[in-house]
Write an enzyme that holds these catalytic residues in place. Sequence first.
Site, PDB file in Angstrom:
ATOM      1  N   SER A 148       0.853  -1.190   0.000  1.00  0.00           N
ATOM      2  CA  SER A 148       0.000   0.000   0.000  1.00  0.00           C
ATOM      3  C   SER A 148       0.886   1.236   0.000  1.00  0.00           C
ATOM      4  CB  SER A 148      -0.895   0.027   1.251  1.00  0.00           C
ATOM      5  OG  SER A 148      -1.570   1.260   1.377  1.00  0.00           O
ATOM      6  N   TYR A 161      -2.262  -0.347  10.298  1.00  0.00           N
ATOM      7  CA  TYR A 161      -2.277  -0.658   8.876  1.00  0.00           C
ATOM      8  C   TYR A 161      -0.974  -0.196   8.217  1.00  0.00           C
ATOM      9  CZ  TYR A 161      -4.071  -1.057   4.111  1.00  0.00           C
ATOM     10  OH  TYR A 161      -4.260  -1.409   2.787  1.00  0.00           O
TER      11      TYR A 161
END
Length: 288
Positions: A148, A161
Amino acid sequence: MHHPAIAPLHTAVVMGGASGIGLAAAKRFVRAGLRVAIVDRRIEDLAAALAELEALADGPDQVLAAACDVSDRAGLEKTAAHIAETFGKVHVLMNNAGIQPGSSIFGDQTNWDAVLSINLGGIINGTRVFGPSMLAHGEPGLIVNTGSKQGITTPPGDPAYNVSKAGVKVFTEALQHELRNTQGAQVEAALLIPGFVWTGLTKGSRTEKPAGAWTAEETVDFMMERLEAGDFYILCPDNDTPRRLDERRMRWAAGDIIDNRPPLSRWHKDYAEHFAAYAAGEDEADAG
């Protein structure tokens, strides 16, 4: 030309393959003539996804679905054995399972444990369970790990995250380094870095895709294009963020260290105008 691992009668395993980017990739592999195994922990989603894949396949023997939590190493080893018994050698592994329940530094420990065990631990488990046999069979192989942009620029708001995806980046870089230095290895790795993608992970309470988001299918199309080009870092744009802006954000993040700025200075009030000018290209000097 396609990547040599993505070839008819080869086998692809897609973790988190019951929805989103994983399902879009599985469909693409089926259409390319591969045997495809999707792995996910949600049985209901698996059943629906399997039906979609079977509708695209030449026959029911081309696809299978396996329920497994990627954070469960022992369970994943059993799943790998089942896939090997059914399809034989694995040529493509896509470690794509991920969750994002939200987090804060001193927030719920359950969320931290879940995110790190699935988003990072699952990729490590998948690679270590399937990778040795992929190396051993000596045929072209490919391991794609889904990272990501948040693992690179680490914006505030969801540290668990960010930590998990930063770990995926570091792990995949180390994996590719080891593969390219292993004599006779025919397996390569790639890091998929999606942009804003309309999936169950990102849509929240929204019912319609925002104009700025790509679909999962667009993301997979871009992934395939860049794999064919030989990219390791598959940095995906979207309808809001062109590659040039991503590059500037990433250079700025690295500049925090090089120029000894405060961490996450992009969001620091004293650097807001400087970053805005740099991002817009008004300041053509380096990020520092």
